[in-house]
Design a protein around this motif. Structure first.
Motif, PDB file in Angstrom:
ATOM      1  N   THR A  80       6.367  -2.072  -7.866  1.00 14.77           N
ATOM      2  CA  THR A  80       4.972  -2.305  -7.465  1.00 14.77           C
ATOM      3  C   THR A  80       4.894  -2.748  -6.009  1.00 14.77           C
ATOM      4  O   THR A  80       4.036  -2.279  -5.240  1.00 14.77           O
ATOM      5  N   GLN A  81       5.790  -3.651  -5.608  1.00 11.77           N
ATOM      6  CA  GLN A  81       5.811  -4.109  -4.221  1.00 11.77           C
ATOM      7  C   GLN A  81       6.144  -2.966  -3.265  1.00 11.77           C
ATOM      8  O   GLN A  81       5.531  -2.836  -2.200  1.00 11.77           O
ATOM      9  N   ASN A  82       7.107  -2.136  -3.646  1.00 11.42           N
ATOM     10  CA  ASN A  82       7.481  -1.003  -2.794  1.00 11.42           C
ATOM     11  C   ASN A  82       6.348   0.000  -2.667  1.00 11.42           C
ATOM     12  O   ASN A  82       6.089   0.536  -1.589  1.00 11.42           O
ATOM     13  N   ILE A  83       5.679   0.259  -3.799  1.00 12.33           N
ATOM     14  CA  ILE A  83       4.549   1.198  -3.766  1.00 12.33           C
ATOM     15  C   ILE A  83       3.454   0.660  -2.850  1.00 12.33           C
ATOM     16  O   ILE A  83       2.899   1.395  -2.025  1.00 12.33           O
ATOM     17  N   ALA A  84       3.141  -0.629  -3.011  1.00 11.68           N
ATOM     18  CA  ALA A  84       2.099  -1.228  -2.166  1.00 11.68           C
ATOM     19  C   ALA A  84       2.479  -1.143  -0.694  1.00 11.68           C
ATOM     20  O   ALA A  84       1.642  -0.847   0.167  1.00 11.68           O
ATOM     21  N   HIS A  85       3.766  -1.385  -0.405  1.00 16.75           N
ATOM     22  CA  HIS A  85       4.226  -1.331   0.988  1.00 16.75           C
ATOM     23  C   HIS A  85       4.131   0.084   1.544  1.00 16.75           C
ATOM     24  O   HIS A  85       3.698   0.285   2.688  1.00 16.75           O
ATOM     25  N   GLU A  86       4.535   1.065   0.722  1.00 15.29           N
ATOM     26  CA  GLU A  86       4.502   2.451   1.192  1.00 15.29           C
ATOM     27  C   GLU A  86       3.076   2.965   1.346  1.00 15.29           C
ATOM     28  O   GLU A  86       2.796   3.753   2.242  1.00 15.29           O
ATOM     29  N   LEU A  87       2.171   2.523   0.476  1.00 12.83           N
ATOM     30  CA  LEU A  87       0.778   2.959   0.580  1.00 12.83           C
ATOM     31  C   LEU A  87       0.085   2.321   1.775  1.00 12.83           C
ATOM     32  O   LEU A  87      -0.825   2.910   2.367  1.00 12.83           O
ATOM     33  N   LYS A  88       0.518   1.121   2.130  1.00 12.12           N
ATOM     34  CA  LYS A  88      -0.153   0.376   3.196  1.00 12.12           C
ATOM     35  C   LYS A  88      -0.076   1.103   4.534  1.00 12.12           C
ATOM     36  O   LYS A  88      -1.055   1.106   5.297  1.00 12.12           O
ATOM     37  N   THR A  89       1.061   1.733   4.829  1.00  8.97           N
ATOM     38  CA  THR A  89       1.234   2.367   6.140  1.00  8.97           C
ATOM     39  C   THR A  89       0.258   3.521   6.376  1.00  8.97           C
ATOM     40  O   THR A  89      -0.466   3.527   7.379  1.00  8.97           O
ATOM     41  N   PRO A  90       0.206   4.543   5.475  1.00  5.62           N
ATOM     42  CA  PRO A  90      -0.750   5.625   5.731  1.00  5.62           C
ATOM     43  C   PRO A  90      -2.203   5.179   5.649  1.00  5.62           C
ATOM     44  O   PRO A  90      -3.054   5.657   6.414  1.00  5.62           O
ATOM     45  N   VAL A  91      -2.495   4.233   4.742  1.00  7.91           N
ATOM     46  CA  VAL A  91      -3.877   3.751   4.629  1.00  7.91           C
ATOM     47  C   VAL A  91      -4.291   3.029   5.906  1.00  7.91           C
ATOM     48  O   VAL A  91      -5.407   3.223   6.421  1.00  7.91           O
ATOM     49  N   ALA A  92      -3.383   2.208   6.446  1.00 11.07           N
ATOM     50  CA  ALA A  92      -3.692   1.492   7.695  1.00 11.07           C
ATOM     51  C   ALA A  92      -3.908   2.477   8.841  1.00 11.07           C
ATOM     52  O   ALA A  92      -4.806   2.289   9.677  1.00 11.07           O
ATOM     53  N   SER A  93      -3.106   3.530   8.886  1.00  7.65           N
ATOM     54  CA  SER A  93      -3.263   4.532   9.944  1.00  7.65           C
ATOM     55  C   SER A  93      -4.596   5.248   9.824  1.00  7.65           C
ATOM     56  O   SER A  93      -5.310   5.454  10.823  1.00  7.65           O
ATOM     57  N   ILE A  94      -4.939   5.639   8.602  1.00 10.69           N
ATOM     58  CA  ILE A  94      -6.218   6.337   8.378  1.00 10.69           C
ATOM     59  C   ILE A  94      -7.386   5.448   8.778  1.00 10.69           C
ATOM     60  O   ILE A  94      -8.319   5.889   9.467  1.00 10.69           O
TER      61      ILE A  94
END
Length: 297
Positions: A80-94
């Motif tokens: 769950t932590q890894n998924i949240a971390h990986e999702l954060k990068t593209p979402v922050a860029s968008i």
């Protein structure tokens, strides 16, 4: 376990009652009262021993179940932590690109176009990540819902070769496909596609400019043995045992720059295992990486 111990003892007690010692040839009951006392004592001791073994086995089962549950919970938290971390990068860029466009009405059309293109790329990356997570969840928790059919692996790989031809040409790479024709297995087409496509994408992204990819297969009595290798940069031996872990990256910055989700090789391993096979990875003397895996017919 208690019942098993008692069953063994009952057999022993029966023999003990019927035969006074080992060299007797016929049945004789006990003559001495002490023999009956000894038998009663043995029964008490064995009953206590059986009970203790039963309690020990029960505690061990509870301990193993508890440790397994703790391990699964820890893995879920980490995932769950890894998924949240990986999702954060593209979402922050968008969000960064779109906020800039919305808050800067005087921004030039060229810059706006660049931001839109980058936003689109991040959205595609996010979509790929979600698809990979969905694929792994399906293999983990919904295996009974995965359908199987007759799949021509040779044709499947030929389609992947066409789909990736432009990317390989751009990197001056070559594919040597030595697969025999009509490799037929009974499996899930989507997951079999994921195996070969993820291996191909991994080679394209990380093998290096001007490298060669080779794919071959040998038929065994109940499965096909595949070898997928390249002569590229390879990876240090210390990483080999972990490259199938979810979100494990050798070079995090470089992996994200290449567009990888960190789930590709984990999907490969899980899909291979689901099809009754196993997979190993090694670094040949000639360099690069070599994946060897089996898929049951």
């Amino acid at each position: 376990m208690w019942l098993s111990v008692m069953a063994v003892f009952l057999v022993y007690a029966t023999i003990f009652i019927l035969f006074e010692d080992y060299d007797r040839k016929f049945i004789m009951p006990f003559d001495e009262v002490s023999d009956w006392h000894l038998l009663l004592f043995s029964l008490v001791v064995m009953t206590g021993l059986g009970y203790l073994l039963f309690r020990y086995a029960k505690k061990m089962d509870e301990r193993i179940s508890r440790e397994q549950a703790e391990k699964e919970n820890r893995m879920r938290r980490e995932l769950t932590q890894n998924i949240a971390h990986e999702l954060k990068t593209p979402v922050a860029s968008i969000l960064g690109y779109t906020d800039t466009i919305l808050e800067s009405p005087d921004i030039s059309d060229d810059v706006k176009q660049q931001f839109i293109v980058r936003t689109n790329l991040q959205a595609h990356r996010l979509t790929t990540l979600l698809q990979d997570i969905s694929t792994l969840n399906r293999m983990d928790y919904a295996r009974d819902m995965i359908t199987t059919e007759r799949v021509d692996v040779s044709l499947l790989v030929a389609d992947i070769a066409q789909e990736t031809a432009f990317a390989m040409q751009k990197r001056q790479m070559q594919l040597h496909n030595y697969l025999p024709s009509n490799i037929i297995v009974h499996g899930n087409y989507s997951l079999l596609y994921s195996i070969f496509r993820n291996l191909m994408d991994n080679a394209i992204n990380y093998a290096g400019q001007g490298t060669t990819v080779e794919l071959s297969a040998e038929q065994e009595h109940d499965c096909w043995q595949f070898t997928f290798k390249d002569n590229g940069a390879g990876i240090p031996a210390k990483h080999l045992s972990r490259i199938f872990e979810r979100f494990y990256r050798i070079d995090k910055g470089r992996s994200r720059e290449m567009g990888g989700t960190g789930l590709g090789l984990s999907i490969v391993k899980n899909a291979v295992v689901l099809h009754g096979g196993n997979i190993t990875v090694s670094t040949p003397v000639s360099g690069g990486l070599a994946f060897e895996f089996t898929i049951k017919k």
